[in-house]
Design a protein around this motif. Structure first.
Motif, PDB file in Angstrom:
ATOM      1  N   CYS A   1       1.004  -1.317  -0.036  1.00  0.00           N
ATOM      2  CA  CYS A   1       0.023  -0.126  -0.061  1.00  0.00           C
ATOM      3  C   CYS A   1       1.105   1.178   0.047  1.00  0.00           C
ATOM      4  O   CYS A   1       1.884   1.328   0.446  1.00  0.00           O
ATOM      5  CB  CYS A   1      -0.894  -0.066   1.630  1.00  0.00           C
ATOM      6  SG  CYS A   1      -2.146  -1.100   1.213  1.00  0.00           S
TER       7      CYS A   1
ATOM      8  N   GLU B   1      -9.773   0.519   7.583  1.00  0.00           N
ATOM      9  CA  GLU B   1     -10.814  -0.164   6.902  1.00  0.00           C
ATOM     10  C   GLU B   1     -10.387  -1.637   6.191  1.00  0.00           C
ATOM     11  O   GLU B   1     -11.429  -2.148   5.675  1.00  0.00           O
ATOM     12  CB  GLU B   1     -11.203   0.731   5.849  1.00  0.00           C
ATOM     13  CG  GLU B   1      -9.785   1.225   4.765  1.00  0.00           C
ATOM     14  CD  GLU B   1      -9.232   2.682   5.178  1.00  0.00           C
ATOM     15  OE1 GLU B   1      -8.747   3.279   4.389  1.00  0.00           O
ATOM     16  OE2 GLU B   1      -9.127   2.759   6.485  1.00  0.00           O
TER      17      GLU B   1
ATOM     18  N   CYS C   1     -10.428  -7.610   5.965  1.00  0.00           N
ATOM     19  CA  CYS C   1     -10.021  -8.118   4.809  1.00  0.00           C
ATOM     20  C   CYS C   1      -9.176  -9.481   4.994  1.00  0.00           C
ATOM     21  O   CYS C   1      -8.386  -9.692   6.085  1.00  0.00           O
ATOM     22  CB  CYS C   1      -8.960  -7.283   4.103  1.00  0.00           C
ATOM     23  SG  CYS C   1      -8.373  -7.987   2.601  1.00  0.00           S
TER      24      CYS C   1
ATOM     25  N   GLU D   1     -20.262  -4.784   0.632  1.00  0.00           N
ATOM     26  CA  GLU D   1     -18.953  -4.528  -0.137  1.00  0.00           C
ATOM     27  C   GLU D   1     -18.241  -5.746  -0.340  1.00  0.00           C
ATOM     28  O   GLU D   1     -17.767  -6.606   0.702  1.00  0.00           O
ATOM     29  CB  GLU D   1     -18.058  -3.692   0.737  1.00  0.00           C
ATOM     30  CG  GLU D   1     -16.865  -3.230  -0.170  1.00  0.00           C
ATOM     31  CD  GLU D   1     -16.043  -2.328   0.613  1.00  0.00           C
ATOM     32  OE1 GLU D   1     -14.844  -2.152  -0.049  1.00  0.00           O
ATOM     33  OE2 GLU D   1     -16.447  -1.850   1.843  1.00  0.00           O
TER      34      GLU D   1
ATOM     35  N   TRP E   1     -15.022  -7.480  -2.741  1.00  0.00           N
ATOM     36  CA  TRP E   1     -14.385  -7.550  -3.827  1.00  0.00           C
ATOM     37  C   TRP E   1     -12.880  -8.479  -3.585  1.00  0.00           C
ATOM     38  O   TRP E   1     -12.691  -9.213  -2.496  1.00  0.00           O
ATOM     39  CB  TRP E   1     -13.374  -6.193  -3.662  1.00  0.00           C
ATOM     40  CG  TRP E   1     -13.139  -5.446  -2.644  1.00  0.00           C
ATOM     41  CD1 TRP E   1     -13.607  -4.720  -1.589  1.00  0.00           C
ATOM     42  CD2 TRP E   1     -11.613  -5.809  -2.012  1.00  0.00           C
ATOM     43  NE1 TRP E   1     -12.890  -4.210  -0.557  1.00  0.00           N
ATOM     44  CE2 TRP E   1     -11.617  -4.955  -0.824  1.00  0.00           C
ATOM     45  CE3 TRP E   1     -10.562  -6.243  -2.471  1.00  0.00           C
ATOM     46  CZ2 TRP E   1     -10.832  -5.002   0.023  1.00  0.00           C
ATOM     47  CZ3 TRP E   1      -9.668  -6.345  -1.545  1.00  0.00           C
ATOM     48  CH2 TRP E   1      -9.299  -5.722  -0.400  1.00  0.00           C
TER      49      TRP E   1
ATOM     50  N   ASP F   1     -14.798  -3.541  -6.677  1.00  0.00           N
ATOM     51  CA  ASP F   1     -14.315  -2.336  -6.677  1.00  0.00           C
ATOM     52  C   ASP F   1     -13.182  -2.469  -5.472  1.00  0.00           C
ATOM     53  O   ASP F   1     -13.182  -2.389  -4.363  1.00  0.00           O
ATOM     54  CB  ASP F   1     -15.264  -1.437  -6.274  1.00  0.00           C
ATOM     55  CG  ASP F   1     -14.745   0.001  -6.284  1.00  0.00           C
ATOM     56  OD1 ASP F   1     -13.699   0.498  -6.834  1.00  0.00           O
ATOM     57  OD2 ASP F   1     -15.390   1.075  -5.641  1.00  0.00           O
TER      58      ASP F   1
ATOM     59  N   PRO G   1      -9.970  -1.416  -3.448  1.00  0.00           N
ATOM     60  CA  PRO G   1      -9.580   0.020  -3.009  1.00  0.00           C
ATOM     61  C   PRO G   1      -8.327   0.463  -3.526  1.00  0.00           C
ATOM     62  O   PRO G   1      -7.337  -0.343  -3.773  1.00  0.00           O
ATOM     63  CB  PRO G   1      -9.316  -0.411  -1.381  1.00  0.00           C
ATOM     64  CG  PRO G   1      -9.947  -1.559  -1.312  1.00  0.00           C
ATOM     65  CD  PRO G   1     -10.252  -2.649  -2.536  1.00  0.00           C
ATOM     66  N   TYR G   2      -8.100   1.904  -3.583  1.00  0.00           N
ATOM     67  CA  TYR G   2      -7.018   2.200  -4.077  1.00  0.00           C
ATOM     68  C   TYR G   2      -5.764   2.205  -3.329  1.00  0.00           C
ATOM     69  O   TYR G   2      -4.756   2.507  -3.699  1.00  0.00           O
ATOM     70  CB  TYR G   2      -7.304   3.774  -4.144  1.00  0.00           C
ATOM     71  CG  TYR G   2      -7.179   4.695  -2.752  1.00  0.00           C
ATOM     72  CD1 TYR G   2      -5.967   5.142  -2.470  1.00  0.00           C
ATOM     73  CD2 TYR G   2      -8.329   4.728  -1.990  1.00  0.00           C
ATOM     74  CE1 TYR G   2      -5.966   5.745  -1.175  1.00  0.00           C
ATOM     75  CE2 TYR G   2      -8.248   5.380  -0.802  1.00  0.00           C
ATOM     76  CZ  TYR G   2      -7.013   6.072  -0.346  1.00  0.00           C
ATOM     77  OH  TYR G   2      -7.052   6.379   1.014  1.00  0.00           O
TER      78      TYR G   2
ATOM     79  N   THR H   1      -3.898  -1.628  -8.608  1.00  0.00           N
ATOM     80  CA  THR H   1      -5.379  -2.291  -8.833  1.00  0.00           C
ATOM     81  C   THR H   1      -5.594  -2.504 -10.278  1.00  0.00           C
ATOM     82  O   THR H   1      -6.680  -3.029 -10.381  1.00  0.00           O
ATOM     83  CB  THR H   1      -6.088  -1.287  -8.166  1.00  0.00           C
ATOM     84  OG1 THR H   1      -5.960   0.093  -8.655  1.00  0.00           O
ATOM     85  CG2 THR H   1      -5.934  -1.057  -6.491  1.00  0.00           C
TER      86      THR H   1
END
Length: 232
Positions: free
Chosen positions: A20, A113, A117, A156, A158, A206, A208-209, A214
């Motif tokens: 990240c 956030e 995950c 959500e 992904w 979608d 995450p950035y 990505t």
């Protein structure tokens, strides 16, 4: 100054870890980013077999669990105070608040956030040994690792899959991409893992950035492992 999160590059973390990035944060002095100097021989006091409570099976070169536990249980962080902190089991933000209450620097390892995950990792002996030992270098090692991040909560959903392989000393980086000696594109370069090549990225939903890359990607040379190996 651009600060790379330690985690998503392998964690190791992540492997990984862990890649990240953010332009807003700067790590405290006692927390270093993961670079070649970090590849020391960090190993546990005793050999581990089977899965531990954080989700690692070092002997099988495998991790399966929550992303946050990949940081808490990684031998790479054996000298950090958060190493083997009680694992996350889905308690939600109260767990995060307590964790950061003990280790205020932990926000630099992963954003809250991504607490729920999940992550599946596979790697070979050349990348990290079955005793959890990181080599001094990965160049010319024939090492490889895969990351599969998954999130499914509160409508959500992904996933992000990434494969990385060790570069060869005859490969080179130009404009953020790896090439072999013949000038053929091999994959994506990353500052946090300067000796590893991202040769495949697959996304659903979608993503995450926060993740280092990505965009979907498939190396025109090969998205697998075999063609990156050194000749015997």
């Amino acid at each position: 100054m651009k600060q790379l999160y330690v985690l998503i590059g392998l964690t190791l973390v992540f492997m990984a870890f862990t890649s990240c990035e953010t332009d807003q944060m700067t790590a405290p002095e006692n927390v270093t980013t993961l670079d070649q100097a970090a590849f020391k021989n960090s190993k546990a006091d005793k050999k581990m077999t089977g899965f531990d409570q954080w989700g690692y099976n070092w002997n099988a070169h495998h991790f399966n669990g929550y992303l946050i536990n990949a940081v808490l249980g990684d031998f790479l962080f054996i000298d950090y105070p958060h190493y083997q902190y009680p694992p996350y089991t889905g308690e939600g933000m109260p767990y995060w608040d307590e964790l950061v209450g003990y280790f205020d620097y932990f926000v630099y390892f992963m954003p809250p956030e991504l607490l729920d995950c999940k992550l599946v990792m596979h790697w070979n002996e050349k990348l990290i040994s079955h005793e959890g030992v990181y080599p001094e270098k990965w160049m010319d090692s024939n090492g490889w690792i895969t990351f599969h991040f998954m999130y499914d909560k509160d409508n959500e959903k992904w996933s992000h899959f990434r494969r990385m392989v060790a570069a060869r000393s005859t490969d080179y980086v130009e404009n953020g991409m790896w090439y072999n000696k013949d000038g053929i594109e091999l994959g994506v370069a990353t500052d946090v893992w300067p000796e590893l090549i991202i040769n495949q990225v697959i996304n659903t939903g979608d993503v995450p950035y926060l993740f280092y890359r990505t965009d979907p990607y498939r190396s025109p040379y090969s998205p697998g492992y075999g063609k990156y190996k050194l000749n015997d």
